[in-house]
Enzyme design. Structure first.
Site, PDB file in Angstrom:
ATOM      1  CG  ASP A   1      31.135  46.255  34.963  1.00 17.30           C
ATOM      2  OD1 ASP A   1      30.532  45.543  34.145  1.00 17.30           O
ATOM      3  OD2 ASP A   1      31.338  45.905  36.149  1.00 17.30           O
TER       4      ASP A   1
ATOM      5  CD  GLU B   1      29.465  40.178  35.354  1.00 20.31           C
ATOM      6  OE1 GLU B   1      29.189  38.985  35.487  1.00 20.31           O
ATOM      7  OE2 GLU B   1      30.624  40.620  35.573  1.00 20.31           O
TER       8      GLU B   1
HETATM    9 ZN    ZN Z   1      32.833  39.275  32.825  1.00 19.12          ZN
END
Ligand code: ZN
Length: 377
Positions: free
Chosen positions: A78, A139
């Site tokens: 992501d 993340e």
């Molecule tokens: Zn990163």
């Protein structure tokens, strides 16, 4: 050995697929195909359904061409926003976006470097042991994907995350963090008619915050009250206020102490606040919620994983700089599950801005370092 055109093409393809957190499905499809092509057995977990993303975390297992303990490699698929219609531009060997979006070198530079390293190992028939590649989702949103990853599916005990700026940098320490939410309850009363019958939650919060030590509390520890909200109208003594903050520390005991000190500042003001209404004493009160956001990572410079990277650097005559990070990343979660994982620089720069960039030459360097790490892991 590194193929400059191939790694640039790979990065271009990855960066061209939008993948903001929660919307990783398109890049997941690409990654599944690409890693399968390279000979990995690819699977997805159920994290997506739990956190509300359209993809789960991906795990790609390479059997390797020699025996050995599996080596873990962590990257995330992501990106932060704005990430709509990202168009990578290559100028003088440096990738940027058109300036309207982020580039997504965080963390696609790492993914491209990993893919190129595996290509090089395979086409040069360099023996390597089993690999467990974990490509997480979300993340950038508080490590949500990694937090839901089922670590019992991993056999590896050591690894690297490709997810920091610069090159030839090893991050071996990162702080742990607590998230703190404090709700202070006072007593509402008309501010003009009977203010003596009210307890101002905002006043309590104000005094409490003034007594807190915030900012860089010590060499290892930071603390912040980041939001404050409460009150209803100018003519009402506010009966409720909510504070949100965080503490980060490289030292677990300081994390605990500084968190407790913040709570104590509130308690002292709350327990000293009362009024008598109709002959009855009314007290302020508070509710506290402390959540461990992520655990610390603390890997000794003498640890095998650090030495593996240092020695790979020596082979390439590139000294590695060992440093501490100020933030948390997926590697904190991996370390919290007992996997010795350091973070390596991927060459990405100006991340989380529309000026984000990465040089192809830097990606080549990181990829060649990875080849050395994996062949000796
Ligand atoms: Zn990163």
């Amino acid at each position: 050995m590194i193929n400059r055109q191939r790694i640039a093409d790979e990065f271009f393809r990855l960066a061209s697929i939008d993948s903001p957190s929660f919307q990783e499905a398109a890049i997941a499809v690409y990654l599944q195909e690409r890693f399968s092509q390279l000979g990995a057995e690819v699977a997805f977990d159920t994290a997506g359904a739990i956190i509300g993303s359209d993809s789960g975390n991906m795990i790609a297992r390479f059997p390797g061409t020699r025996d050995g303990d599996p080596f873990v490699i962590s990257v995330h698929m992501d990106t932060v926003s704005p990430a709509e219609n990202v168009q990578p531009v290559l100028n003088d060997g440096i990738f940027t976006s058109t300036g309207n979006t982020i580039l997504g070198a965080d963390d696609k530079a790492g993914i491209a470097e990993l893919i190129e390293a595996i290509e090089v190992l395979q086409e040069n028939k360099i023996p390597y042991g089993p690999l467990e590649v974990v490509i997480t989702v979300c993340e950038e949103l508080g490590l949500m994907g990694a937090k839901e990853f089922d670590f019992s599916t991993l056999k590896g005990q050591r690894g690297v995350a490709l997810d920091t700026t610069g090159i030839d940098r090893i991050i071996n320490r990162a702080p742990a963090a607590n998230r703190i939410k404090i709700d202070i309850h006072g007593l509402e009363a008309h501010a003009g008619v009977c203010p003596e019958q009210g307890i101002s939650a905002i006043m309590i919060a104000g005094k409490a915050i003034a007594n807190m030590s915030l900012g860089r509390v010590d060499e290892h520890t930071t603390a912040n009250i980041g939001t404050i909200s409460g009150g209803i109208a100018t003519n009402i003594i506010p009966g409720q206020v909510s504070l949100r903050g965080e503490v980060r520390s490289h030292l677990p005991e300081r994390l605990q102490q500084v968190t407790e000190a913040i709570i104590r500042c509130c308690e002292e003001e709350v327990y000293n606040s009362s009024v008598v209404v109709d002959g009855k004493t009314r007290h302020a009160s508070m509710a506290i919620e402390i959540k461990e956001d992520f655990p610390a990572m603390q890997i000794a410079e003498t640890a095998a994983i650090v030495q593996l990277v240092v020695n790979a650097g020596k082979t390439l005559q590139r000294p590695q700089q060992i440093a501490a990070a100020g933030g948390g990343s997926d590697a904190n979660i991996f370390n919290g599950h007992g996997i010795d994982m350091v973070i390596l620089g991927t060459g990405m720069a100006k991340v989380h801005t529309p000026q984000e960039q990465v040089a192809v030459a830097d990606m080549e360097k990181v990829s060649s370092l990875l080849v050395e790490i994996i062949r000796n892991a």
